[in-house]
Design an enzyme around this catalytic site. Sequence first.
Site, PDB file in Angstrom:
ATOM      1  CD  GLU A 134     -14.731 -14.289  19.882  1.00  0.00           C
ATOM      2  OE1 GLU A 134     -13.691 -14.080  19.239  1.00  0.00           O
ATOM      3  OE2 GLU A 134     -14.759 -14.955  20.940  1.00  0.00           O
ATOM      4  NE  ARG A 138     -12.099 -14.713  16.845  1.00  0.00           N
ATOM      5  CZ  ARG A 138     -11.896 -16.006  17.086  1.00  0.00           C
ATOM      6  NH1 ARG A 138     -11.425 -16.783  16.153  1.00  0.00           N
ATOM      7  NH2 ARG A 138     -12.185 -16.532  18.266  1.00  0.00           N
ATOM      8  CD  GLU A 377      -4.776 -16.994  25.076  1.00  0.00           C
ATOM      9  OE1 GLU A 377      -4.514 -18.206  24.833  1.00  0.00           O
ATOM     10  OE2 GLU A 377      -5.785 -16.417  24.632  1.00  0.00           O
ATOM     11  CB  THR A 461      -7.034  -9.382  23.038  1.00  0.00           C
ATOM     12  OG1 THR A 461      -6.862 -10.483  23.924  1.00  0.00           O
ATOM     13  CG2 THR A 461      -8.340  -9.496  22.273  1.00  0.00           C
TER      14      THR A 461
HETATM   15  C1  DMJ Z   1      -8.469 -15.161  20.936  1.00  0.00           C
HETATM   16  O1  DMJ Z   1      -9.577 -14.916  20.156  1.00  0.00           O
HETATM   17  C2  DMJ Z   1      -8.086 -13.956  21.748  1.00  0.00           C
HETATM   18  O2  DMJ Z   1      -6.771 -14.072  22.184  1.00  0.00           O
HETATM   19  C3  DMJ Z   1      -9.004 -13.732  22.914  1.00  0.00           C
HETATM   20  O3  DMJ Z   1      -8.550 -12.678  23.723  1.00  0.00           O
HETATM   21  C4  DMJ Z   1      -9.092 -14.992  23.746  1.00  0.00           C
HETATM   22  N1  DMJ Z   1      -9.427 -16.144  22.957  1.00  0.00           N
HETATM   23  C5  DMJ Z   1      -8.690 -16.389  21.748  1.00  0.00           C
HETATM   24  C6  DMJ Z   1      -7.410 -17.164  21.921  1.00  0.00           C
HETATM   25  O4  DMJ Z   1      -7.339 -18.022  22.964  1.00  0.00           O
END
Ligand code: DMJ
Length: 470
Positions: A134, A138, A377, A461
């Site tokens: 995380e 982030r 997503e 991501t």
């Molecule tokens: C985000 O922190 C990122 O996209 C991760 O890959 C999956 N979970 C959340 C969003 O749903």
Amino acid sequence: MVRRRGPRSLVASSEPRRLIAVLSLLAAWGCSSGPARSSAPPAGHADRARLAAEVRSEIARCWRGYEERARGHDELLPVSGGFRDWYGESLLMTPVDALDTLILAGLPEESARAKALVLDRLSFDRDVTVKNFEVTIRLLGGLLSSYQLTGDPRLLALADDLGHRLLPVFASPTGMPYMFVNLKTGKTSGARSNPAEIGTLLLEFGTLSKLTGNPVYLEKARRAVTVLYARRSAIGLVGEEIDVETGEWKSAASHVGGGIDSYYEYLAKSARLFGDADLERMWRESRKAVDAYLADETASGLWYGQSDMTSGRRTATEFGALQAFLPAVLAFDGDLDRARRLEDSCFRMWTLHGIEPESIDYSTMKATEPGYPLRPEIVESAYYLYRYTKDPRYLEMGRVFFEDLKRYCRVDGGYTILKNVVTKEKGDLMPSYFLAETLKYLYLLFTPDDPADFEHIVFNTEAHPLRRTW
Ligand code: DMJ
């Protein structure tokens, strides 16, 4: 005390447009959705600027909501007006996650304030045990992209300091990372991990190496993913849980959902960002297995379900909000046919209850996990598909997503998660990824001047764009 907006006026003004938009989309795709409706003009290219301006003002409103009620903390609780710090003390999740969104959306005052807050307050010299995955996607991702967008070396220095403090995670017997690390002491924990947490580090650690000239970050993260890949089954699938000390699988459940999803995303994107032929081969091999054993062509469309990693036997037919990242990756990979068909399925999932549940069983089309934590997503995939096809139906989809978000999740000072998409009962949290991802992808989808240069950047991501400058 936070007050919600009057739901009645929102319903009254947005419902007919939403319904028309949904019906015209379903009709365009040959889906039955009840009695035929008149052909309302679909939202097209002409609406883009107006929608982008509206999303921009929502981004600014959410940022101000955070500043007014949760400034200096990790995340806003928009209904109660409180805040949440993940580890007892703040690592400024929302400001770091939001900064590049504020910059890209053209909000100079808000982005200047966010950047000043990060530079004034953010320190990783803290005795806290954090989740490596995380914090990487982030904070490390956010600092790197904001550094690339602003050129401010203090942001890169913060990223370098964080990367250095995270490095102990790789000191397992296999080289696959532990899940947790103490930022001050370097003490690690959490030997039972999963492919997503092991394989979703390379874009950030690799970029950090390229930008600092220190190769150690890329080497460690690349080794972790290659070790994991080497443990795939004979038919090419990975499971859901693995012990990073022994390399032994603890769960043979294979799918493209939470715990595995972004492992695949990072194989594809890291191959592109770093021009890495080995990773490209790993991605190609993995995709073959995923399409052979997880893809499910059903009467209701294309889905990706669950199978046993060893036998390939279908074990469940669940699909959810997290799996909706896959159309974006398929489009990124050039498979527009599969990407389009899977996004159509995702849109069906969204329209079941007017906003998507966390998970459905696609064999019954019933929600199995009814919450909606403001996930991005499905919007991300609409954005990629629009960028690659220029088909206005993805703008129309985006408009449906945005209108439903406003209708069900908008509150004073921000947006909140839903506990249940059937009853529309609200929770009380605006996750940092809502500003980092959900609103960013909506803005980028609508803006006629999308600043993202697909030739040279990939999004991590958490939707932080990383530019190949090497
Ligand atoms: C985000 O922190 C990122 O996209 C991760 O890959 C999956 N979970 C959340 C969003 O749903």
